[in-house]
Structures are given as structure tokens and as C-alpha cells.
Design an enzyme around this catalytic site. Structure first.
Site, short mmCIF file in Angstrom:
data_model
loop_
_atom_site.label_atom_id
_atom_site.label_comp_id
_atom_site.label_asym_id
_atom_site.label_seq_id
_atom_site.Cartn_x
_atom_site.Cartn_y
_atom_site.Cartn_z
N ASN A 6 73.15 -30.64 85.93
CA ASN A 6 73.48 -31.37 87.00
C ASN A 6 73.59 -30.72 88.12
O ASN A 6 74.35 -29.80 88.36
CB ASN A 6 74.67 -32.54 86.66
CG ASN A 6 74.76 -33.27 87.88
OD1 ASN A 6 74.84 -33.06 88.96
ND2 ASN A 6 75.47 -34.57 87.48
N HIS A 9 75.85 -30.62 93.05
CA HIS A 9 76.49 -29.76 93.85
C HIS A 9 75.83 -28.84 94.52
O HIS A 9 76.48 -28.13 95.45
CB HIS A 9 77.67 -29.21 93.23
CG HIS A 9 78.68 -30.22 92.83
ND1 HIS A 9 79.23 -31.28 93.79
CD2 HIS A 9 79.26 -30.74 91.66
CE1 HIS A 9 79.95 -32.20 92.84
NE2 HIS A 9 79.97 -32.03 91.65
N HIS A 42 72.59 -37.41 90.40
CA HIS A 42 73.55 -38.87 90.63
C HIS A 42 73.02 -39.19 92.05
O HIS A 42 73.77 -38.71 92.89
CB HIS A 42 74.92 -38.64 90.19
CG HIS A 42 75.79 -39.99 90.47
ND1 HIS A 42 77.15 -40.03 90.26
CD2 HIS A 42 75.51 -41.24 90.83
CE1 HIS A 42 77.66 -41.35 90.40
NE2 HIS A 42 76.65 -42.06 91.07
N ARG A 44 74.23 -41.62 94.41
CA ARG A 44 75.50 -42.30 95.03
C ARG A 44 75.14 -43.21 96.22
O ARG A 44 74.08 -43.04 96.86
CB ARG A 44 76.50 -41.35 95.13
CG ARG A 44 77.25 -40.80 94.00
CD ARG A 44 78.18 -39.91 94.30
NE ARG A 44 79.57 -40.66 94.73
CZ ARG A 44 80.60 -41.06 93.61
NH1 ARG A 44 80.37 -40.32 92.79
NH2 ARG A 44 81.34 -42.00 93.97
N ARG A 48 76.42 -38.86 99.29
CA ARG A 48 77.20 -37.93 99.54
C ARG A 48 76.74 -36.51 99.28
O ARG A 48 77.04 -35.57 99.72
CB ARG A 48 78.54 -37.68 99.01
CG ARG A 48 78.77 -37.82 97.36
CD ARG A 48 79.92 -37.73 96.92
NE ARG A 48 80.79 -38.99 97.08
CZ ARG A 48 82.07 -39.26 96.44
NH1 ARG A 48 82.75 -38.42 95.84
NH2 ARG A 48 82.41 -40.40 96.74
N GLU A 69 71.35 -40.47 87.20
CA GLU A 69 72.49 -41.29 87.29
C GLU A 69 72.75 -42.12 88.10
O GLU A 69 72.37 -41.87 89.47
CB GLU A 69 73.74 -40.40 87.24
CG GLU A 69 74.06 -39.47 85.89
CD GLU A 69 75.14 -38.38 86.04
OE1 GLU A 69 75.37 -37.86 84.96
OE2 GLU A 69 75.95 -38.21 87.17
N THR A 100 82.96 -39.00 89.03
CA THR A 100 83.06 -40.10 88.03
C THR A 100 84.48 -39.83 87.38
O THR A 100 84.49 -38.86 86.45
CB THR A 100 81.86 -40.07 87.34
OG1 THR A 100 80.83 -40.34 88.09
CG2 THR A 100 81.94 -41.39 86.41
N GLU A 150 76.35 -41.75 76.67
CA GLU A 150 76.95 -40.31 77.09
C GLU A 150 78.59 -40.46 77.03
O GLU A 150 78.89 -41.52 77.90
CB GLU A 150 76.43 -39.98 78.32
CG GLU A 150 77.01 -38.59 78.89
CD GLU A 150 76.50 -38.08 80.16
OE1 GLU A 150 76.89 -37.13 80.66
OE2 GLU A 150 75.66 -38.72 80.76
N HIS A 189 80.97 -34.01 81.09
CA HIS A 189 82.05 -34.22 82.31
C HIS A 189 83.33 -33.17 81.80
O HIS A 189 84.03 -33.19 80.81
CB HIS A 189 82.95 -35.69 82.23
CG HIS A 189 83.84 -35.76 83.48
ND1 HIS A 189 83.10 -36.25 84.71
CD2 HIS A 189 84.90 -35.56 83.86
CE1 HIS A 189 84.35 -36.21 85.56
NE2 HIS A 189 85.41 -35.93 84.94
#
Length: 241
Positions: A6, A9, A42, A44, A48, A69, A100, A150, A189
């Protein structure tokens, strides 16, 4: 076991200065070269980190698999239908959350989730539902017949230093229940180099989605090395399982 990275970031760092670096597309290419089996982002509703154009560019550049996602927002679902990622993972989303915080409520929102799953499948997109691994949540998710679930590994991430036996047992039971139903099992996660081993060793779990820990580690050793380190930990756990 597949390792999806992922890269949200990477975009978080970019958006902190509203500039064009670091580029998530370049990060995805580095991750793939270092052994990632797929890239996860993701998109969003508040944008962000990952932006719409990032998703479109990644669809063109990713050579492994792109996992998007997304919430059940009409706007975001429409983008998924347009871009057609290899996989779409429905996740809960709250504007005020840092990340999340839990899994989808597949009982309360069953009709809406089922409708979105149908739309995605119609476009040939593999579907996954991000859920907490308790029995009630797993049963509710399986009734919607996604291609995969998941499992949210947040409880394990918080409890593993104290042994985490109950959290790991819950994950193991969820894996078995999904497998028996013919639904693929993914997990993610809060997974790090230090706690990923027992999750990677779970029977029937075939994919891990890991982001923050790898991007954090990359600050010290570089992104490619951070991916290779995680890949090594996962492979070692699978061999010894």
C-alpha cells in the site's frame, strides 16, 4: 503468499507540501521490482493522499496487479468502474479517522454493499470486503459472496507483544470459515516486520496488504530494501509454518 504494498503514505508525504514528489507511480515501480506481487491504494473521499490522477496513472503503469480500496461512495465507485483495477476492496471510511479503524458492517449495510459488488463484478473487477475477523462479521460478509475477504489484523497488531493468542486464534478461525465457503482470504492492517510472521503462516491466507510499516522503514533503508525485508519475513514464515 502474495504481498501487496500500500503506497498511500508515499502520497501523504507529497500532499504535505502539495508538490509533485515523491511520486506514488515511481514508488509502485520500485516496489514491483523489489518483489511486490501487487500495489494497493485507497482513494479516499477527502483525497488526503492518493488522488484521482494517481489511480489512472497507476492503472497504466502497474505491471503486477492494482488493488483499489474504496468506500461505497457513488463518486468513488464510478471512478473504480472507469479505471477497472484488477481488484477492488470495499472498506469503511470516516472523515475524522486517521486510518481505517475497523471492518465493514456487512449486516447493517448488506443491500448497499451487494449493489456495489454487483457493479464492480459487472466490470470484470475482482472484489474483496475488508472485515473484522469475528464470527458474526465473517458470516455476514460471506453471505454477500465477494471473491475475497480481507481480515482486519488490528487486534493482532495491538496484542501480539503480549502473546496475542486469542487474536491469532480468531484470525485462524476466520480463515477456515472463509476457505470452507470458497472465498479467498487476505489480511492487513498494522502488520510490521516484527509481527507479520504468525499472520503469514495462517492456513488459507493468500495475500497480505502492508503499507505504513514499509513506507516508514523506507525512511531508513530505502523503499526497495524495505519491501525485500518484508518479503523475506513472509516467505520465511510460510516455509516454517
Amino acid at each position: 503468499m502474495r504481498l501487496y504494498i500500500n503506497i498511500d503514505h508515499v502520497a501523504t508525504i507529497r500532499e504535505a507540501r502539495r508538490t509533485d514528489e515523491p511520486d506514488p507511480i515511481a514508488a509502485a515501480a520500485l516496489c514491483e521490482a523489489a518483489g511486490a506481487d501487487g500495489i494497493t491504494v485507497h482513494l479516499r473521499e477527502d483525497r488526503r493522499h492518493i488522488q484521482d490522477n494517481d489511480v489512472r496513472r497507476l492503472r497504466q503503469s502497474v505491471r503486477t496487479a492494482l488493488n483499489l480500496e474504496l468506500s461505497q461512495s457513488e463518486e468513488i465507485v464510478a471512478i473504480a468502474e472507469e479505471v477497472r483495477p484488477d481488484q477492488a476492496t470495499l472498506v469503511p471510511e470516516r472523515r475524522e479517522e486517521i486510518t481505517t479503524e475497523g471492518g465493514l458492517d456487512c449486516r447493517r449495510h448488506a443491500d448497499r454493499i451487494a449493489a456495489v459488488l454487483h457493479r464492480l463484478k459487472t466490470k470484470g473487477i475482482r472484489t474483496s470486503l475488508f472485515i473484522t475477523p469475528d464470527a458474526e462479521s465473517v458470516v455476514a460478509a460471506l453471505e454477500l459472496r465477494p471473491d475475497a475477504v480481507e481480515l482486519h489484523t488490528g487486534r493482532w497488531a495491538h496484542e501480539w507483544r503480549g502473546g496475542g493468542a486469542a487474536a491469532l486464534a480468531e484470525l485462524r478461525e476466520a480463515c477456515e470459515r472463509a476457505h470452507q465457503a470458497g472465498v479467498a482470504v487476505h489480511a492487513g492492517h498494522g502488520l510490521t516486520r516484527d509481527n507479520v510472521g504468525p499472520v503469514a503462516a495462517l492456513p488459507h491466507c493468500e495475500e497480505l496488504n502492508i503499507g505504513h510499516s514499509i513506507v516508514s522503514r523506507a525512511v531508513f533503508v530505502g523503499l526497495a530494501e524495505a519491501v525485500r525485508e518484508m518479503r523475506e519475513r513472509i516467505d520465511r514464515a510460510r516455509v516454517t509454518a
